[in-house]
Design a protein around this motif. Sequence first.
Motif, PDB file in Angstrom:
ATOM      1  N   PHE A 132      -2.771  14.729  -1.139  1.00 25.95           N
ATOM      2  CA  PHE A 132      -1.816  13.974  -0.518  1.00 25.95           C
ATOM      3  C   PHE A 132      -1.565  12.595  -1.342  1.00 25.95           C
ATOM      4  N   ILE A 133      -2.908  11.792  -1.088  1.00 24.10           N
ATOM      5  CA  ILE A 133      -2.886  10.421  -1.856  1.00 24.10           C
ATOM      6  C   ILE A 133      -3.160  10.523  -3.189  1.00 24.10           C
ATOM      7  N   ILE A 189       8.358   9.050  11.854  1.00 24.11           N
ATOM      8  CA  ILE A 189       7.129   8.233  11.694  1.00 24.11           C
ATOM      9  C   ILE A 189       7.537   8.012  10.258  1.00 24.11           C
ATOM     10  N   VAL A 190       7.120   8.716   8.984  1.00 27.73           N
ATOM     11  CA  VAL A 190       7.048   8.419   7.233  1.00 27.73           C
ATOM     12  C   VAL A 190       8.963   7.362   7.018  1.00 27.73           C
ATOM     13  N   PHE A 196       7.735  -1.174  -3.371  1.00 30.90           N
ATOM     14  CA  PHE A 196       7.283  -0.062  -3.511  1.00 30.90           C
ATOM     15  C   PHE A 196       7.369   0.868  -2.315  1.00 30.90           C
ATOM     16  N   MET A 197       7.453   0.386  -1.220  1.00 27.06           N
ATOM     17  CA  MET A 197       7.319   1.464   0.386  1.00 27.06           C
ATOM     18  C   MET A 197       8.282   2.403  -0.927  1.00 27.06           C
ATOM     19  N   VAL A 226       2.035   7.701   2.342  1.00 27.83           N
ATOM     20  CA  VAL A 226       1.711   8.088   3.757  1.00 27.83           C
ATOM     21  C   VAL A 226       2.256   9.108   4.590  1.00 27.83           C
ATOM     22  N   VAL A 227       2.443   9.852   4.070  1.00 22.80           N
ATOM     23  CA  VAL A 227       1.782  11.471   4.953  1.00 22.80           C
ATOM     24  C   VAL A 227       0.394  11.799   5.009  1.00 22.80           C
ATOM     25  N   GLY A 228      -0.347  11.462   3.792  1.00 27.78           N
ATOM     26  CA  GLY A 228      -1.490  11.562   3.667  1.00 27.78           C
ATOM     27  C   GLY A 228      -2.784  10.530   4.652  1.00 27.78           C
ATOM     28  N   LEU A 229      -1.719   9.347   4.869  1.00 31.23           N
ATOM     29  CA  LEU A 229      -2.480   8.530   5.734  1.00 31.23           C
ATOM     30  C   LEU A 229      -2.488   9.133   7.078  1.00 31.23           C
ATOM     31  N   ILE A 230      -1.146  10.184   7.513  1.00 32.05           N
ATOM     32  CA  ILE A 230      -0.671  10.407   8.868  1.00 32.05           C
ATOM     33  C   ILE A 230      -1.399  11.461   8.740  1.00 32.05           C
ATOM     34  N   ILE A 231      -1.979  12.470   8.420  1.00 31.96           N
ATOM     35  CA  ILE A 231      -2.904  12.892   8.412  1.00 31.96           C
ATOM     36  C   ILE A 231      -4.488  12.648   7.928  1.00 31.96           C
ATOM     37  N   TRP A 232      -4.333  11.596   7.765  1.00 30.58           N
ATOM     38  CA  TRP A 232      -6.396  11.498   8.279  1.00 30.58           C
ATOM     39  C   TRP A 232      -5.968  10.140   9.669  1.00 30.58           C
TER      40      TRP A 232
END
Lengths: 241, 214
Positions: free
Chosen positions: A186-187, B148-149, B186-187, B196-202
Amino acid sequence: MEHVELFFKSIFIDNMVFAVFLGMCSYLAVSKKVATAVGLGAAVIFVLAITVPLNWLLDQYLLQQGALSWLGEEYADYDLSFLSFIMFIATIATMVQLVEIVVEKFSPSLYNSLGIFLPLIAVNCAILGGSLFMQAREIETLGLAFNYGVSSGIGWFLAILAIAAIREKIRYSNVPAPLRGLGITFIITGLMGIGFLSFGGMLTGGDEEEKPATETAIELDKQEIEKEAKKLADNTKIIIE
Amino acid sequence: MGLLSKKDTKLITDPLADNNPITIQVLGICSALAITAELKASLVMGIAVLFVLGVGNVVISLMRNIIPSKIRIIVQLIVVAALVIIVDQVLKAFAYELSKTLAVFVGLIITNCIIMGRFEAFALGNGPWKSFLDGIGNALGYAVILLIVGFFRELLGSGTLFGIPVLGDPIEKTGVYAIGYENNGFMLMPPMALIVVGLIIWVQRSRNKALIED
């Protein structure tokens, strides 16, 4: 010139993956190896090139407001556009099935490389998305519709090829455990998307701001409402007089 | 919980966290990312999917014994397309401007893999009541991630929630803007949704080690 512009615009600026996130599901699921990614990418180009022009014809001669006028005067103000979802998806599903049968019959080698991906494609949002965006952007001619289908397919192909190559290499890197697999993909896609943003000024030179489609649509509606209001006012005036 | 047995409750609560359709099953990402720049759009999209998945699961589950397996994909697509047309027409009638923001993404619910995925994996093998609960649970799991996103993107991107300014006025320099805070425009760009989804997964996988991929 129109064709060249549309071609590069759909590949780089309105890239299906990075700008509108279409076909993300198969993009994430089938991008572990370059070879399979190439197969799926080629199948997407192929199917988009067939379904977008076909749906353009349907839209032009069946669904749009006034599209039925070729049947005769009394059909001229029919508006069937609410049926477009069901028509488009039916076309796509049948075309995919048909393509699968034809390819299997005439080119077994192509079938072996594309075959397993074709059923997957019927439910790939990139395909339906291609047709819906074609309709929303009001593409003018059949040639341009074909061009749009092929070039957005190529854009998708590029994206999945790039991420597959990166994922093959990233296996050797030390990614934090919770991020491994899906998270880092994703990132990275996000970072690639930021890179693709830089293509934004490619055709306009960066000084021409396009008006978002929604605003124009709302404005049009306002104009229509005003016209209606005027008509009503005139009518009441006549009645009063 | 008289109405729902323990198993039934599990059907609803599981997809909310440990079997979340977006972060774990990797279904339905396309629409989740594109419309989350505003919280309002995320909410409406969540409700639309809740309706389509809940009703669609029941319909497919009722027909599961009469659908020939060869043409089941087309049958499923027709059911979803019919439901999505209803959603689209309702949106156009009652929330016209919102339906313009969502644009083609309402239509793309048809090919939202979450829907086909649940039909294939659950509704074709289970009764209507269970399928209904499964549909509701998965749609809620999807909606939670969307919200959330949407929350973070709208808060950090434009300083508002549901269109209401919560951080003060950026032009008048009130609230947090008085001490030099700036909106991060930029958001609102599409790539940030992915990150943001990547961070949620993290975050989710750090909290639950069992979900880590190798």
